[in-house]
Design a protein around this motif. Structure first.
Motif, short mmCIF file in Angstrom:
data_model
loop_
_atom_site.label_atom_id
_atom_site.label_comp_id
_atom_site.label_asym_id
_atom_site.label_seq_id
_atom_site.Cartn_x
_atom_site.Cartn_y
_atom_site.Cartn_z
N PHE A 193 39.94 34.91 41.11
CA PHE A 193 39.95 34.26 39.54
C PHE A 193 40.16 35.46 38.71
N LEU A 194 40.77 35.07 37.73
CA LEU A 194 41.11 36.11 36.44
C LEU A 194 39.75 36.17 35.35
N LEU A 195 39.38 37.24 35.00
CA LEU A 195 38.56 37.19 33.96
C LEU A 195 39.11 37.80 32.81
N ASP A 196 38.82 37.14 31.52
CA ASP A 196 39.47 37.69 30.27
C ASP A 196 38.75 38.99 30.09
N ASP A 197 37.43 39.34 30.32
CA ASP A 197 36.98 40.55 30.09
C ASP A 197 36.57 41.20 31.46
N ALA A 198 37.35 42.37 31.66
CA ALA A 198 37.37 43.11 32.92
C ALA A 198 35.91 43.71 32.98
N SER A 199 35.24 43.87 32.01
CA SER A 199 33.99 44.64 32.17
C SER A 199 33.02 43.65 32.24
N ALA A 200 33.29 42.44 32.63
CA ALA A 200 31.99 41.43 32.83
C ALA A 200 31.56 41.58 34.42
N PRO A 201 30.23 41.70 34.56
CA PRO A 201 29.94 41.83 35.90
C PRO A 201 29.80 40.71 36.81
N LEU A 202 30.82 39.89 36.84
CA LEU A 202 31.01 38.74 37.55
C LEU A 202 31.85 38.94 38.89
N GLY A 203 31.47 38.47 39.96
CA GLY A 203 32.42 38.65 41.29
C GLY A 203 32.46 40.03 41.59
#
Length: 141
Positions: A8-18
């Motif tokens: 998946f693609l996150l809007d915020d690349a700094s989010a610590p998800l995945g």
């Protein structure tokens, strides 16, 4: 529950998800025409900092509205994704468990060879620390 991981693609690349696919290593699944087409349609690449992977059991964590693609991974690839998404304290212990698994792989065959060579069962128990029933079971194979 599906056995598919999620790309998946996150809007915020700094989010610590995945986990970023690059952190897992070369995944042949990312080279399939379906994944390439999906990435192209999203205007993204496998090296994008916004691209992430999650194992199937964490699919609910994919943000609503995020562009996502189910991704079939091999057992080994899925283990790598799970390992990379685990908290650091879990990751260290998982490394030890993987090392143990690799060392224990072929254990019964080794015990069988020792028995065939004439090593007494009690000595195998002493050397390996395995339960005597394990030695007996290996002798029956």
């Amino acid at each position: 529950m599906t056995d598919d991981a999620y790309l998946f693609l996150l809007d915020d690349a700094s989010a610590p998800l995945g986990v970023a696919p690059a952190a897992v290593g070369d995944l042949p699944s990312l080279e399939t025409p379906a994944v390439r087409a999906w990435l192209t349609a999203q205007g993204s690449t496998v090296t994008s900092p916004h691209l992430r992977l999650l194992p199937p059991e964490e699919r609910a964590a994919v943000p609503d509205g995020a562009e996502r693609l189910p991704l079939r991974l091999s057992d080994e690839e899925l283990n790598l994704v799970r390992h990379r998404t685990a908290p650091e304290s879990h990751a260290r212990v998982e490394e030890e468990l993987l090392t143990y698994r690799d060392c224990a792989d072929g254990r019964d065959g080794l015990i069988g060879r020792a028995l065939a060579a004439g090593v007494p069962p009690h000595r195998i128990v002493e050397l390996t620390g395995v339960d005597p029933a394990t030695v007996t079971a290996a002798a029956g194979r």
